[in-house]
Write a protein that holds these residues in place. Structure first.
Motif, PDB file in Angstrom:
ATOM      1  N   MET A  77       0.837  -1.209   0.000  1.00 34.40           N
ATOM      2  CA  MET A  77       0.000   0.000   0.000  1.00 34.40           C
ATOM      3  C   MET A  77       0.867   1.252   0.000  1.00 34.40           C
ATOM      4  O   MET A  77       0.938   2.007   0.931  1.00 34.40           O
ATOM      5  N   VAL A  78       1.602   1.445  -1.076  1.00 33.81           N
ATOM      6  CA  VAL A  78       2.490   2.604  -1.145  1.00 33.81           C
ATOM      7  C   VAL A  78       2.147   3.366  -2.419  1.00 33.81           C
ATOM      8  O   VAL A  78       2.277   2.841  -3.523  1.00 33.81           O
ATOM      9  N   VAL A  79       1.711   4.628  -2.267  1.00 31.57           N
ATOM     10  CA  VAL A  79       1.181   5.346  -3.431  1.00 31.57           C
ATOM     11  C   VAL A  79       2.260   5.712  -4.449  1.00 31.57           C
ATOM     12  O   VAL A  79       1.979   5.751  -5.650  1.00 31.57           O
ATOM     13  N   ILE A  80       3.488   5.957  -3.992  1.00 32.73           N
ATOM     14  CA  ILE A  80       4.549   6.310  -4.959  1.00 32.73           C
ATOM     15  C   ILE A  80       4.794   5.135  -5.912  1.00 32.73           C
ATOM     16  O   ILE A  80       4.876   5.314  -7.123  1.00 32.73           O
ATOM     17  N   SER A  81       4.876   3.923  -5.352  1.00 25.42           N
ATOM     18  CA  SER A  81       5.223   2.787  -6.225  1.00 25.42           C
ATOM     19  C   SER A  81       4.102   2.454  -7.210  1.00 25.42           C
ATOM     20  O   SER A  81       4.388   2.081  -8.345  1.00 25.42           O
ATOM     21  N   VAL A  82       2.819   2.632  -6.811  1.00 26.18           N
ATOM     22  CA  VAL A  82       1.756   2.331  -7.795  1.00 26.18           C
ATOM     23  C   VAL A  82       1.751   3.377  -8.911  1.00 26.18           C
ATOM     24  O   VAL A  82       1.551   3.040 -10.080  1.00 26.18           O
ATOM     25  N   ALA A  83       2.013   4.654  -8.560  1.00 23.33           N
ATOM     26  CA  ALA A  83       2.054   5.698  -9.601  1.00 23.33           C
ATOM     27  C   ALA A  83       3.244   5.459 -10.539  1.00 23.33           C
ATOM     28  O   ALA A  83       3.120   5.563 -11.768  1.00 23.33           O
TER      29      ALA A  83
ATOM     30  N   ALA B 224       3.074  12.493  -2.934  1.00 21.60           N
ATOM     31  CA  ALA B 224       4.139  13.314  -2.336  1.00 21.60           C
ATOM     32  C   ALA B 224       5.158  12.449  -1.582  1.00 21.60           C
ATOM     33  O   ALA B 224       6.356  12.685  -1.636  1.00 21.60           O
ATOM     34  N   ASP B 225       4.666  11.467  -0.848  1.00 27.27           N
ATOM     35  CA  ASP B 225       5.503  10.561  -0.057  1.00 27.27           C
ATOM     36  C   ASP B 225       4.901   9.163  -0.175  1.00 27.27           C
ATOM     37  O   ASP B 225       3.761   9.024  -0.632  1.00 27.27           O
TER      38      ASP B 225
ATOM     39  N   VAL C  86      -7.098   6.167  -6.377  1.00 28.69           N
ATOM     40  CA  VAL C  86      -6.193   5.514  -5.414  1.00 28.69           C
ATOM     41  C   VAL C  86      -6.662   4.080  -5.152  1.00 28.69           C
ATOM     42  O   VAL C  86      -5.866   3.134  -5.166  1.00 28.69           O
ATOM     43  N   PHE C  87      -7.970   3.905  -4.954  1.00 22.07           N
ATOM     44  CA  PHE C  87      -8.477   2.551  -4.670  1.00 22.07           C
ATOM     45  C   PHE C  87      -8.402   1.647  -5.907  1.00 22.07           C
ATOM     46  O   PHE C  87      -8.131   0.452  -5.781  1.00 22.07           O
ATOM     47  N   LEU C  88      -8.609   2.206  -7.098  1.00 22.08           N
ATOM     48  CA  LEU C  88      -8.453   1.394  -8.319  1.00 22.08           C
ATOM     49  C   LEU C  88      -6.993   0.978  -8.495  1.00 22.08           C
ATOM     50  O   LEU C  88      -6.701  -0.153  -8.873  1.00 22.08           O
ATOM     51  N   ALA C  89      -6.077   1.914  -8.195  1.00 20.97           N
ATOM     52  CA  ALA C  89      -4.644   1.602  -8.318  1.00 20.97           C
ATOM     53  C   ALA C  89      -4.235   0.518  -7.313  1.00 20.97           C
ATOM     54  O   ALA C  89      -3.409  -0.340  -7.617  1.00 20.97           O
ATOM     55  N   LEU C  90      -4.845   0.555  -6.124  1.00 23.29           N
ATOM     56  CA  LEU C  90      -4.512  -0.432  -5.079  1.00 23.29           C
ATOM     57  C   LEU C  90      -5.362  -1.704  -5.195  1.00 23.29           C
ATOM     58  O   LEU C  90      -5.187  -2.651  -4.436  1.00 23.29           O
ATOM     59  N   LYS C  91      -6.332  -1.676  -6.150  1.00 26.10           N
ATOM     60  CA  LYS C  91      -7.248  -2.813  -6.375  1.00 26.10           C
ATOM     61  C   LYS C  91      -8.006  -3.180  -5.091  1.00 26.10           C
ATOM     62  O   LYS C  91      -7.999  -4.323  -4.625  1.00 26.10           O
TER      63      LYS C  91
ATOM     64  N   SER D   5      12.982  14.888  -2.221  1.00 31.93           N
ATOM     65  CA  SER D   5      12.195  13.670  -2.399  1.00 31.93           C
ATOM     66  C   SER D   5      12.844  12.529  -1.638  1.00 31.93           C
ATOM     67  O   SER D   5      14.045  12.282  -1.780  1.00 31.93           O
ATOM     68  N   SER D   6      12.028  11.832  -0.847  1.00 33.79           N
ATOM     69  CA  SER D   6      12.571  10.710  -0.071  1.00 33.79           C
ATOM     70  C   SER D   6      13.007   9.572  -0.991  1.00 33.79           C
ATOM     71  O   SER D   6      13.809   8.730  -0.614  1.00 33.79           O
ATOM     72  N   GLU D   7      12.503   9.556  -2.229  1.00 32.18           N
ATOM     73  CA  GLU D   7      12.863   8.503  -3.177  1.00 32.18           C
ATOM     74  C   GLU D   7      14.218   8.777  -3.842  1.00 32.18           C
ATOM     75  O   GLU D   7      14.901   7.863  -4.255  1.00 32.18           O
TER      76      GLU D   7
END
Length: 568
Positions: free
Chosen positions: A1-7, A133-134, A173-178, A274-276
């Motif tokens: 459940m990490v938004v950066i990696s799904v984007a 953002a994070d 966000v929910f579609l990206a996380l399925k 950026s933390s990445e």
């Protein structure tokens, strides 16, 4: 459940499956979505030689048939119109169309009709309709953010657009996380209720097939909150690295604009935080200001050692080694000077605005009782010529939020003092804040003085003392997360939408704050996730606030409310 990696994954898929030289065409919002998760050098590695805005492509007629066009756009009617014009006179060899959210059937037909020369190779929906953002914090960068403060009757079309954008962002966000969540909202907020209901309607009725993912044992939770339930957090000065940079200088899409500073080299006029992409920032973003200074000194020492080694070039082998290591050396040099510049500038602002003095009183107002001492401290700071207008305004606001019922006479004295000492002060702004976010409007126990459990916790904290007087405040969100992990979030205060209830404690929770999040809250989420409580949180909001942006939204809402006859 990490938004950066799904984007990132969506953008990877967009670019790597299309071979050859490419132009990436974005709109004003997808520029932000891409730039926070993908660097320019990474785009070059994927053979993207040009990045353009969709509006500017419309203005140019130059043929570039050797390039393949990869479009990544929000599915708005303006973007569809731009595309129709561009497909009527194609400039590129191939067109690959990706949209960040659901396309309507009518939009697909319009595009198909416009593609007379059959240059479109594919049309896809890639649900990256949020700015990551994070890893556990996303935002939507909604420009007219003040709309959430106004009653629905003031400007129905604008409020509808605002709610539509929030529903789009949450659903992406929910579609990206399925996942398909159970949805709850803050009872005292009309706008939170409306967004929760419209999101539920989309997920369970209009597009129920699309959201019909494999069920988890306990459904994830979406909790929709209103910024006005905790107006204290965005008003406070910050003393941890990321939050402090945003408060004192400003961060936009993980970039910091340093052009207004004197003596800044050309390559440091806009820097990325950026933390990445920055390991020093990743390990220090939540550290307090005192520790940052020490850690930067260590970083500078390491760099000096590296410089000494590079100076000892005596043989051909040494020279070859230096050339190999030079990119790393340059990168390190840029990184060191970036953090030194930021900390130097923040130290200057802290000294100039006497923020250590101001912040101590702010923290006392936010965390501890004692109305008499608080009144005296605020009065003294209002009399201090070194304290800036914005800091005076914030102090009076914090006092008003804390003691609006207890000391109306003293509150009036502070209003009058503020009006006479700060010419920039907008009359009635503090009163407007109380009307928006006063004690009668709030759900949560903001100051820990309503609920017996919170009163006991505050007493215990008072007896133990605090480690750091400047970072003792905890956002209301911290209590909310604690209530969720312990199964104590009250149904009465946070009702469910429809007949979809939670069986057991959720393992995945997305909290969306209408009106905006703060970096102090995203820090709370990261620290909570690090405790491995069995529940993972993601935080989202309409914008990322600092005190300047929160006050700007408040002023704008007050201005609109005054000119609107509907409110008066």
């Amino acid at each position: 459940m990490v938004v950066i990696s799904v984007a990132r994954e969506y953008i990877n898929r967009m670019l790597q499956d299309i071979s050859g030289m490419k132009v990436l065409i974005l709109d004003s919002q997808t520029v932000s979505i891409v730039s926070v998760v993908y660097s320019q050098s990474e785009l070059l590695q994927k053979e993207v030689f040009l990045v353009e805005l969709v509006e500017s492509i419309s203005m140019s007629r130059e043929s570039m048939s050797h390039l393949k066009a990869v479009y990544f756009l929000r599915p708005t009617s303006e973007n569809i119109q731009h595309l129709r014009r561009q497909l009527a006179n194609p400039r590129f060899g191939e067109y690959h169309l990706f949209f960040s959210n659901l396309l309507k059937d009518t939009q697909i037909h319009l595009l198909a009709d416009s593609d007379e020369q059959e240059v479109v190779q594919q049309v896809q929906e890639f649900y990256a309709d949020f700015v990551a953002a994070d890893p556990c914090h996303f935002t939507l960068n909604i420009p007219q953010n003040h709309i959430y403060m106004l009653p629905a009757v003031v400007d129905p079309p604008s409020l509808q657009r605002y709610c539509d954008r929030v529903v789009d962002g949450i659903s992406a966000v929910f579609l990206a996380l399925k996942r398909r969540p159970v949805i709850r909202y803050q009872r005292t907020s009309d706008v939170a209720k409306r967004i929760a209901q419209e999101t539920a309607k989309l997920m369970y009725q209009q597009e129920s097939g699309l959201f019909d993912f494999r069920r988890t044992e306990v459904a994830p939770l979406l909790l929709v909150l209103d910024r006005r339930d905790d107006p204290v957090t965005p008003l406070l000065n910050q003393w941890t690295y990321q939050a402090m940079v945003h408060e004192l200088i400003g961060i936009q899409d993980n970039k910091v604009d340093l052009r207004r500073l004197e003596k800044v080299s050309k390559d440091q006029q806009e820097v990325v935080l950026s933390s990445e992409q920055d390991s020093f920032f990743k390990s220090n973003m939540y550290e307090n200001f005192g520790d940052i200074g020490m850690n930067i000194k260590r970083l500078v020492d390491e760099f000096q050692e590296m410089s000494k080694v590079n100076q000892k070039i005596q043989t051909i082998e040494d020279m070859a080694k230096f050339v190999d290591n030079y990119p790393e050396y340059r990168k390190k040099h840029g990184n060191v000077s970036k953090h030194v510049t930021l900390v130097t500038e923040m130290s200057r602002i802290v000294e100039e605005r006497k923020l250590m003095l101001v912040s101590q009183t702010e923290q006392e107002l936010a965390c501890n009782g004692g109305q008499v001492a608080a009144f005296e401290a605020v009065t003294n700071l209002l009399n201090n010529e070194n304290v800036s207008d914005i800091d005076r305004l914030r102090l009076v606001m914090l006092y008003a939020l804390r003691y609006e019922k207890e000391s109306p006479v003293q509150l009036m004295q502070l209003f009058n003092k503020l009006a006479s000492s700060s010419p920039k002060y907008k009359p009635g702004l503090v009163q407007f804040l109380l009307k928006q976010a006063g004690v009668d409007k709030r759900t949560g126990d903001l100051f820990g003085n309503r609920d017996l459990l919170n009163i006991a916790r505050n007493m215990a904290r008072g007896l133990k003392g605090v480690e750091n007087v400047y970072t003792q405040h905890q956002p209301l969100l911290f209590q909310t997360m604690e209530s969720i992990t312990k199964g104590r979030l009250r149904d009465l205060d946070y009702p469910f939408v429809g007949n979809h209830f939670q069986q057991g404690r959720p393992q995945e929770v997305i909290i969306f704050i209408v009106g905006g999040t703060t970096y102090e809250e995203s820090r709370s989420v990261a620290l909570q996730n690090a405790t491995n409580s069995g529940t993972r949180f993601i935080l989202g909001g309409s914008v990322v606030l600092n005190s300047k942006r929160f006050l700007k939204d408040l002023e704008e809402a007050q201005r609109v409310a005054r000119t609107s006859t509907a409110v008066l």
